[in-house]
Motif scaffolding. Structure first.
Motif, PDB file in Angstrom:
ATOM      1  N   ILE A  81      27.248   6.465  52.658  1.00  0.00           N
ATOM      2  CA  ILE A  81      27.190   5.433  53.703  1.00  0.00           C
ATOM      3  C   ILE A  81      26.084   4.432  53.370  1.00  0.00           C
ATOM      4  CG2 ILE A  81      26.625   5.013  56.138  1.00  0.00           C
ATOM      5  CD1 ILE A  81      28.034   7.747  56.695  1.00  0.00           C
ATOM      6  N   ARG A  82      24.929   4.935  52.953  1.00  0.00           N
ATOM      7  CA  ARG A  82      23.817   4.041  52.597  1.00  0.00           C
ATOM      8  C   ARG A  82      24.213   3.093  51.472  1.00  0.00           C
ATOM      9  NH1 ARG A  82      20.924   8.798  52.174  1.00  0.00           N
ATOM     10  NH2 ARG A  82      20.122   9.368  54.199  1.00  0.00           N
ATOM     11  N   GLU A  83      24.954   3.596  50.506  1.00  0.00           N
ATOM     12  CA  GLU A  83      25.354   2.770  49.362  1.00  0.00           C
ATOM     13  C   GLU A  83      26.238   1.598  49.784  1.00  0.00           C
ATOM     14  OE1 GLU A  83      24.482   2.912  46.079  1.00  0.00           O
ATOM     15  OE2 GLU A  83      23.033   4.458  46.572  1.00  0.00           O
ATOM     16  N   HIS A  91      16.528  -2.694  49.917  1.00  0.00           N
ATOM     17  CA  HIS A  91      15.361  -1.805  49.947  1.00  0.00           C
ATOM     18  C   HIS A  91      15.165  -1.155  48.573  1.00  0.00           C
ATOM     19  CE1 HIS A  91      12.672   1.446  51.146  1.00  0.00           C
ATOM     20  NE2 HIS A  91      13.555   2.292  50.656  1.00  0.00           N
ATOM     21  N   LEU A  92      16.256  -0.693  47.974  1.00  0.00           N
ATOM     22  CA  LEU A  92      16.160  -0.108  46.632  1.00  0.00           C
ATOM     23  C   LEU A  92      15.672  -1.139  45.615  1.00  0.00           C
ATOM     24  CD1 LEU A  92      19.405   2.067  46.411  1.00  0.00           C
ATOM     25  CD2 LEU A  92      17.064   2.818  46.930  1.00  0.00           C
ATOM     26  N   ASP A 101      10.492  -2.376  37.648  1.00  0.00           N
ATOM     27  CA  ASP A 101      11.830  -2.235  37.066  1.00  0.00           C
ATOM     28  C   ASP A 101      12.704  -3.392  37.557  1.00  0.00           C
ATOM     29  OD1 ASP A 101      14.287  -1.478  36.082  1.00  0.00           O
ATOM     30  OD2 ASP A 101      14.286   0.520  37.013  1.00  0.00           O
ATOM     31  N   TRP A 102      12.495  -4.563  36.964  1.00  0.00           N
ATOM     32  CA  TRP A 102      13.159  -5.779  37.425  1.00  0.00           C
ATOM     33  C   TRP A 102      14.655  -5.771  37.158  1.00  0.00           C
ATOM     34  CZ3 TRP A 102      10.215  -7.530  40.836  1.00  0.00           C
ATOM     35  CH2 TRP A 102       8.834  -7.469  40.696  1.00  0.00           C
ATOM     36  N   ARG A 103      15.110  -5.103  36.103  1.00  0.00           N
ATOM     37  CA  ARG A 103      16.562  -5.045  35.829  1.00  0.00           C
ATOM     38  C   ARG A 103      17.285  -4.278  36.939  1.00  0.00           C
ATOM     39  NH1 ARG A 103      17.318  -7.501  31.261  1.00  0.00           N
ATOM     40  NH2 ARG A 103      15.970  -7.229  29.463  1.00  0.00           N
ATOM     41  N   THR A 104      16.723  -3.152  37.329  1.00  0.00           N
ATOM     42  CA  THR A 104      17.327  -2.391  38.423  1.00  0.00           C
ATOM     43  C   THR A 104      17.253  -3.186  39.720  1.00  0.00           C
ATOM     44  OG1 THR A 104      16.812  -0.285  37.371  1.00  0.00           O
ATOM     45  CG2 THR A 104      17.206  -0.239  39.751  1.00  0.00           C
ATOM     46  N   LYS A 107      20.009  -5.692  39.672  1.00  0.00           N
ATOM     47  CA  LYS A 107      21.308  -5.021  39.858  1.00  0.00           C
ATOM     48  C   LYS A 107      21.529  -4.690  41.345  1.00  0.00           C
ATOM     49  CE  LYS A 107      23.669  -0.718  38.737  1.00  0.00           C
ATOM     50  NZ  LYS A 107      23.517   0.610  38.123  1.00  0.00           N
ATOM     51  N   GLN A 108      20.515  -4.156  42.000  1.00  0.00           N
ATOM     52  CA  GLN A 108      20.665  -3.784  43.418  1.00  0.00           C
ATOM     53  C   GLN A 108      20.841  -5.025  44.294  1.00  0.00           C
ATOM     54  OE1 GLN A 108      21.474  -0.989  44.079  1.00  0.00           O
ATOM     55  NE2 GLN A 108      20.346   0.557  42.957  1.00  0.00           N
ATOM     56  N   LEU A 109      20.137  -6.103  43.955  1.00  0.00           N
ATOM     57  CA  LEU A 109      20.306  -7.335  44.731  1.00  0.00           C
ATOM     58  C   LEU A 109      21.701  -7.918  44.552  1.00  0.00           C
ATOM     59  CD1 LEU A 109      16.788  -8.872  44.218  1.00  0.00           C
ATOM     60  CD2 LEU A 109      17.800  -8.159  46.401  1.00  0.00           C
ATOM     61  N   ARG A 110      22.227  -7.863  43.340  1.00  0.00           N
ATOM     62  CA  ARG A 110      23.610  -8.323  43.128  1.00  0.00           C
ATOM     63  C   ARG A 110      24.586  -7.494  43.965  1.00  0.00           C
ATOM     64  NH1 ARG A 110      24.999 -11.603  38.720  1.00  0.00           N
ATOM     65  NH2 ARG A 110      23.268 -12.084  37.320  1.00  0.00           N
ATOM     66  N   ARG A 111      24.368  -6.202  44.011  1.00  0.00           N
ATOM     67  CA  ARG A 111      25.238  -5.332  44.816  1.00  0.00           C
ATOM     68  C   ARG A 111      25.115  -5.674  46.298  1.00  0.00           C
ATOM     69  NH1 ARG A 111      24.018   0.551  43.984  1.00  0.00           N
ATOM     70  NH2 ARG A 111      25.932   0.805  45.153  1.00  0.00           N
TER      71      ARG A 111
END
Length: 162
Positions: A81-83, A91-92, A101-104, A107-111
């Motif tokens: 559900i969080r995903e 937040h992630l 860890d700017w790549r991650t 990636k999380q912001l794009r998601r």
């Protein structure tokens, strides 16, 4: 406790009211009552993150083997559900950025933006991350998207007021 009881009596279909009372009961050490209230909250809304998280915590505190198995299963459900929650993904991204860890983070912001593309704060953070990754052209394009989004949201707000 009295006001939370009043809340569940006023709207017994409110998952939030049941989860709030269950949280209070947990803090008071009334774990059996808290468990029943979290179960009631989840009957009202099986996707209620706060109820799932609280129920998992109570099951772990109760500690019986069947409670621990159920807690593990519900924790997996809560994670799924969080995903699907763009604010959790943001937040992630922040946590990844805090650790460098700017790549991650990107990636999380794009998601997050793929799930909710009308949240200006996501674009602010994305442009910042792209800058830190050494992609100034991409950061400028994101900043331009942000500018257009803010204009659109402002127009919508003006229309809503009229």
């Amino acid at each position: 406790r009295r006001y939370l009881t009043l809340a569940v009596e006023t709207d017994p279909r409110s998952a939030g009211a049941w989860a709030n009372r269950a949280t209070l009961l947990t803090r008071m050490g009334a774990l059996t009552e808290a468990r029943a209230d979290f179960e009631r909250a989840l009957r009202a809304d099986s996707q209620a993150e706060n109820a799932l998280d609280g129920y998992v915590a109570v099951l772990r505190l109760l500690g019986a083997p069947e409670d621990l198995r159920r807690a593990a299963k519900l924790e997996r459900k809560a994670q799924r559900i969080r995903e699907r929650n763009p604010y959790y993904l943001e937040h992630l991204a922040r946590r990844a950025g805090e650790s460098g860890d700017w790549r991650t983070a990107e990636k999380q912001l794009r998601r997050a933006i793929a799930q909710k593309n009308d949240e200006p704060e996501f674009y602010v953070e994305w442009a910042d991350v792209l800058t830190k990754l050494g992609h100034p052209d991409q950061a400028r394009r994101v900043a331009e998207k942000l500018r257009k989004l803010r204009e659109q949201l402002e127009r919508e707000q003006v229309r809503a007021v009229r």
